[in-house]
Design a protein around this motif. Structure first.
Motif, short mmCIF file in Angstrom:
data_model
loop_
_atom_site.label_atom_id
_atom_site.label_comp_id
_atom_site.label_asym_id
_atom_site.label_seq_id
_atom_site.Cartn_x
_atom_site.Cartn_y
_atom_site.Cartn_z
N ARG A 91 17.65 4.24 -35.81
CA ARG A 91 16.41 3.68 -35.41
C ARG A 91 15.69 2.71 -36.06
O ARG A 91 14.66 2.11 -35.44
N ASP A 116 14.06 0.66 -30.63
CA ASP A 116 12.94 1.09 -31.13
C ASP A 116 12.18 2.13 -30.51
O ASP A 116 11.38 2.19 -29.38
N ARG A 117 12.69 3.23 -30.81
CA ARG A 117 12.35 4.61 -30.31
C ARG A 117 12.50 5.44 -31.42
O ARG A 117 13.32 5.44 -32.27
N GLU A 118 11.89 6.90 -31.50
CA GLU A 118 12.03 7.69 -32.42
C GLU A 118 13.45 8.53 -32.45
O GLU A 118 13.62 9.03 -33.53
N ASN A 119 13.85 8.67 -31.13
CA ASN A 119 15.17 9.75 -31.13
C ASN A 119 16.34 8.96 -31.43
O ASN A 119 16.79 8.24 -30.41
N LEU A 120 17.37 9.36 -32.44
CA LEU A 120 18.45 8.66 -32.73
C LEU A 120 19.44 9.16 -31.54
O LEU A 120 20.39 8.32 -31.11
N VAL A 123 19.26 6.89 -28.92
CA VAL A 123 19.95 5.42 -29.22
C VAL A 123 21.19 5.44 -28.94
O VAL A 123 22.23 4.45 -28.01
#
Length: 557
Positions: A91, A116-120, A123
């Motif tokens: 992340r 660009d986000r919280e949750n791996l 991704v």
């Protein structure tokens, strides 16, 4: 680790989300045709070194890049030369200091996937084919099940399936961290994807993982001495009053990081992140500012995108800053602002960023002397407190709740349980013999717990085929001879810092012993110059030398 499948997934173990993302990659992308292992950021380079000739594809999920960076860059270069594809998923972008090392070594990951986000999990799903939305939907509730106290696992029959999976995630991480068990994380990842039912009866391996976690997770501060009992009680208070910043003072190797993790894991912030950073890693104030607070696009040459910092990563949890005494006055000023306002500004930016972070800091330096130095203009000396300065107002805010760690030599009775714990880990379940324990307890460990672990590792290196034959009496004799100058210097430093018995009751009644200690103190004060020390003590050099030789035998100088 057979390696016949050609594919390897290395996953971080600190958050359940990492293992869930690894499960999605394992089942959705590789269709079960991959090996899976847990890995720590400190072991990543060494692990890649080991697997270099065994796999063609290596995916690294949720593993930080902050330790052993030079070694890691060289390994990546070697893997590329062998045709191994290395993909890194995170992340957060690659740290700027690692970018510089990669460029210098002419090395790189084959692919870097950052969103660009919280949750791996998102991704990984976005970057690897074969992972559909249904798979992520199935895994997400297990990731979000929450974290529970180990004692809540006493009756597994009362827990829901997501709660049991959350427990397995934590148990696998505990096995990795405390027992160096890289396989446990992989087993949980595979079972998660394959949908093995863990209710109402756990498979034996998982049941053992859960039981080990339940019985051992709260006992990571190892020892039963009065010192350890008092420390646990104080840390329980520190964990409870999370509005207070904590300052941990202790010698090198005395366990400051373990104490910081203990405070976090026993606080209401335990569901949030625990972020550890050593302020000595950064070579200058600008680098440390960037690491702590991040930067905006265009803040400096090479800042092509906005980069978040450690305070962002620790939002909602705990930020542990080790070696806080290495932070210069500019960084100290910014830290003071964050503590007072809960806001900071990125390097090159103008917009305030709001954060909710508890600070735990640690140092082995004399911060109080550095506060007293603040009015001086003398330049700092490398490796010394002399000339170094620390703001009084920041010291007072960091020291809401001070914790001082006793050196191991002051509670040597804890060598026994510590040696048993670490030897059991290192040998894969072999208990040390009474003879080995006795020999280990006859050393004073001026390097503290870290030195004890180093000696045990040396024992494993020499006697790995049969750990029960490890001769620690001989090992310690060789260790003393090889490190004589270092051990003598450490003992002298500790004695000087202690003031050679500032309390009257610590002064010996015996005349010769009293003069021996005084000779050592004066000798160190005058730069280890015999003639100058003898002159200051107003005695003949031969007389002074007699007491000094005795002091050297006792390890005072």
């Amino acid at each position: 680790m057979k390696g016949s499948k050609g594919n390897l997934i290395l996953t971080g173990w600190y958050y359940p989300e990492y293992l869930a993302a690894a499960a999605a990659a394992y089942g959705g992308h590789y269709k079960g045709n991959a090996d899976v292992l847990g890995v720590s950021k400190s072991d990543l380079a060494a692990m890649l070194d080991v697997v270099a000739g065994k796999y063609q594809n290596v995916d690294i999920l949720g593993v930080g890049l902050t330790e052993n960076l030079d070694h890691l860059a060289k390994v990546l270069k070697e893997l590329a030369a062998k045709g191994v594809r290395t993909r890194w998923f995170s992340r957060n972008a690659i740290p700027s200091e690692f970018h510089e090392i990669l460029q210098r070594e002419g090395a790189a990951f084959s692919e870097v996937h950052v969103k660009d986000r919280e949750n791996l999990l998102d991704v990984v799903a976005d970057c690897l084919d074969g992972i559909d939305g249904k798979a992520c939907t199935r895994l997400c509730p297990l990731v979000d099940a929450g974290v529970y106290e180990p004692r809540e696992y006493a009756d597994l029959g009362k827990l829901s399936l997501p709660e049991i999976w959350a427990g397995l995630f934590l148990a696998a991480g505990f096995a990795h961290r405390d027992h160096r068990d890289e396989q446990a994380c992989g087993e949980v990842v595979k079972a998660l994807w394959e949908g093995i039912s863990v209710q109402p009866v756990l498979p034996p391996r998982f049941h053992q993982l859960m039981e080990d976690y339940r019985t051992e997770a709260c006992n990571e501060l190892i020892g039963k001495s009065k010192s350890l009992v008092a420390l646990r009680a104080r840390l329980a208070l520190a964990a409870r009053y999370e509005g207070a910043n904590v300052l941990i003072l202790g010698e090198t190797g005395s366990g400051k990081q373990v104490v910081a993790e203990y405070i976090h894991s026993h606080s209401n912030r335990r569901n949030g992140p625990f972020v550890h950073y050593n302020c000595a890693y950064c070579g200058n104030a600008d680098m440390l500012m960037d690491r702590l607070f991040g930067h905006v696009k265009g803040a400096f040459t090479g800042a092509v995108d906005e980069q978040k910092g450690l305070f962002d990563a620790a939002n909602g949890g705990t930020l542990f800053l080790d070696e806080i005494g290495e932070a210069n006055e500019m960084v100290q000023s910014m830290l003071l602002t964050v503590i007072e306002t809960k806001k900071f500004t990125r390097v090159g930016g103008t917009k305030d960023v709001q954060v909710d972070v508890r600070l735990v800091c640690a140092t082995n330096r004399d911060l109080q002397q550095m506060v007293l130095n603040f009015g001086d203009e003398e330049r700092p000396q490398e490796g010394s407190t002399k000339g170094r300065r620390f703001r009084l107002d920041l010291y007072e805010r960091l020291c809401d709740f001070p914790v001082r760690l006793d050196p191991l030599r002051d509670h040597l009775e804890d060598v026994r349980p510590l040696a048993r714990h670490y030897w059991y880990q290192m040998t894969g379940g072999v208990q040390p013999t009474p003879r080995q324990i006795k020999d280990l307890m006859e050393f004073d460990y001026p390097g503290n717990v870290r030195e004890l672990r180093s000696i045990l590792k040396l024992g494993m290196t020499l006697y790995g085929d049969d750990p029960r034959k490890a001769d620690f009496k001989a090992i310690l004799a060789d260790y003393r001879a090889f490190n004589d100058k270092l051990l003598t210097g450490l003992r002298a430093r500790h004695a000087a810092e202690k003031g050679f018995g500032a309390k009257s009751e610590e002064w010996p009644e015996n005349r010769d012993e009293l003069l021996t200690r005084h000779a050592a103190k004066v000798f160190l004060k005058y730069g280890r110059k015999l003639s100058a020390a003898a002159k200051a003590a107003d005695v003949a050099e031969n007389t002074f030398r007699k007491f000094l030789e005795k002091a050297q035998k006792e390890g005072l100088v």
